[in-house]
Design an enzyme around this catalytic site. Sequence first.
Site, PDB file in Angstrom:
ATOM      1  N   TYR A  90     -44.794 -59.285  -8.285  1.00  0.00           N
ATOM      2  CA  TYR A  90     -43.947 -60.369  -8.801  1.00  0.00           C
ATOM      3  C   TYR A  90     -42.705 -59.801  -9.492  1.00  0.00           C
ATOM      4  O   TYR A  90     -41.576 -60.239  -9.255  1.00  0.00           O
ATOM      5  CB  TYR A  90     -44.763 -61.222  -9.758  1.00  0.00           C
ATOM      6  CG  TYR A  90     -44.009 -62.369 -10.381  1.00  0.00           C
ATOM      7  CD1 TYR A  90     -43.589 -63.454  -9.622  1.00  0.00           C
ATOM      8  CD2 TYR A  90     -43.729 -62.381 -11.745  1.00  0.00           C
ATOM      9  CE1 TYR A  90     -42.911 -64.513 -10.190  1.00  0.00           C
ATOM     10  CE2 TYR A  90     -43.048 -63.436 -12.329  1.00  0.00           C
ATOM     11  CZ  TYR A  90     -42.640 -64.501 -11.549  1.00  0.00           C
ATOM     12  OH  TYR A  90     -41.963 -65.552 -12.123  1.00  0.00           O
ATOM     13  N   SER A 117     -37.363 -64.062 -14.404  1.00  0.00           N
ATOM     14  CA  SER A 117     -38.507 -63.725 -15.248  1.00  0.00           C
ATOM     15  C   SER A 117     -38.258 -62.414 -15.974  1.00  0.00           C
ATOM     16  O   SER A 117     -37.654 -61.491 -15.404  1.00  0.00           O
ATOM     17  CB  SER A 117     -39.770 -63.595 -14.394  1.00  0.00           C
ATOM     18  OG  SER A 117     -40.831 -63.044 -15.149  1.00  0.00           O
TER      19      SER A 117
END
Length: 428
Positions: free
Chosen positions: A235, A222
């Site tokens: 995250y 990501s």
Amino acid sequence: MEEHALLFWISMGLMSAMVGGAMRKILATHVSTGPTMAAWLGVTMLVERLSSLGLPAVLALAALGAVCLLVPYWSPPVAPLPTEGRAVFITGCDSGFGKSAAQKLDALGFEVFASVLDLSGEGAQELQRVCSSRLTLIQMDITQAQDIQQALARTKAKLGLRGLWGLVNNAGVCVNFGDAELSLMSNYKGCMEVNFFGTLSVTQTFLPLLRRAKGRIVTVSSPSGEQPFPCLAAYGASKAALNLFINTLRHELEPWGVKVSTILPASFKTGQSSNSEYWELQYKHLLQNLPPALLEEYGEEYMLETKQLFQQHAKMANEDLSPVIDTILDALVSPRPKVRYYAGPGVGLMYFIHSYFPMSLSDRFLQRLFVKKKVLPRALQKHGSNSSDSHNNNNIDKGSPNRTQTSTSYWRTWHIYACNKVKQGTVG
């Protein structure tokens, strides 16, 4: 004369910045640098000659830009590698990228091993129904060492003496939202447990099979692991750890002939991103477990806005997963796979701004791109908090369970919920 000299130095300064940035990208992608450096030197000389002839710096830079656009088309196309007889293991195939990739690769002739959390779930049943007999469904929770070992045993039993051509690390979760200070320790641990330690364990376990085949490792990561997206600290931290591990592995596996690629997707509708029940559960748990003083400092209205912004962002996410699936395929069949793939609209622009613009502009761009907050934390508001808000927050806290016990046990409770709701689809 002085004006000509000024134009020359402006053009050379801009060009040097572009060439330096381009060379940094070239070195990062492991492209053969000899011919590329020669080409850039040639362009440098061309721009210098154009400037010496009195042409404006803008024209010189336009010529440089035209060359940059045309260079990729000078390389002859390379035929992809055959897919028949090659085996690929994909994690997190209950939904999202994993499920779509399993279907695509199976249709192209790969022998696919698809791991799912729930063999009786909707995603697993659909894969069993639409895919060929080559596909093997394997129940595996990547946080459980016993599951991983059993998956390895089943894979080796089917492959025999053959190696594994590809490992697609796709499984991942985003178990929180909110400012770094508001994120519970259980959320940080939850993200790390799946996104980093789980992927690490799977990769290490299957590496002997990958080395035997001189295969490929493809990891769906990501951009939040490299850029400071607001409200995604837990995250992003787990993806940052994953990115460093994968990049280190890339260097170490080069002598073995194993190629390693990382995919950085844009925002897509996967996993629990569009599940309103999931976000409500996260929000309520956060309110119940924040220290009262911290809840008073930020205010419930501030956190409510954050939840709503996340839900709005999820609704606008792209439903077409093909940009990511196409990059997974390219990383598996290209004779010269890229080290990094930017998958989806806007990701290339975001990285361009992050790489070449001042950090203040890059940070502002991220803030506007992701969560456009309008509500200030209560302690920063000019008029401060009122008594009714404080009373409401106190009521919330009085009804909450023991904080230490709940925070410690939350990951276990959430993980049971995740298995039931099939939460192991990637959140890009």
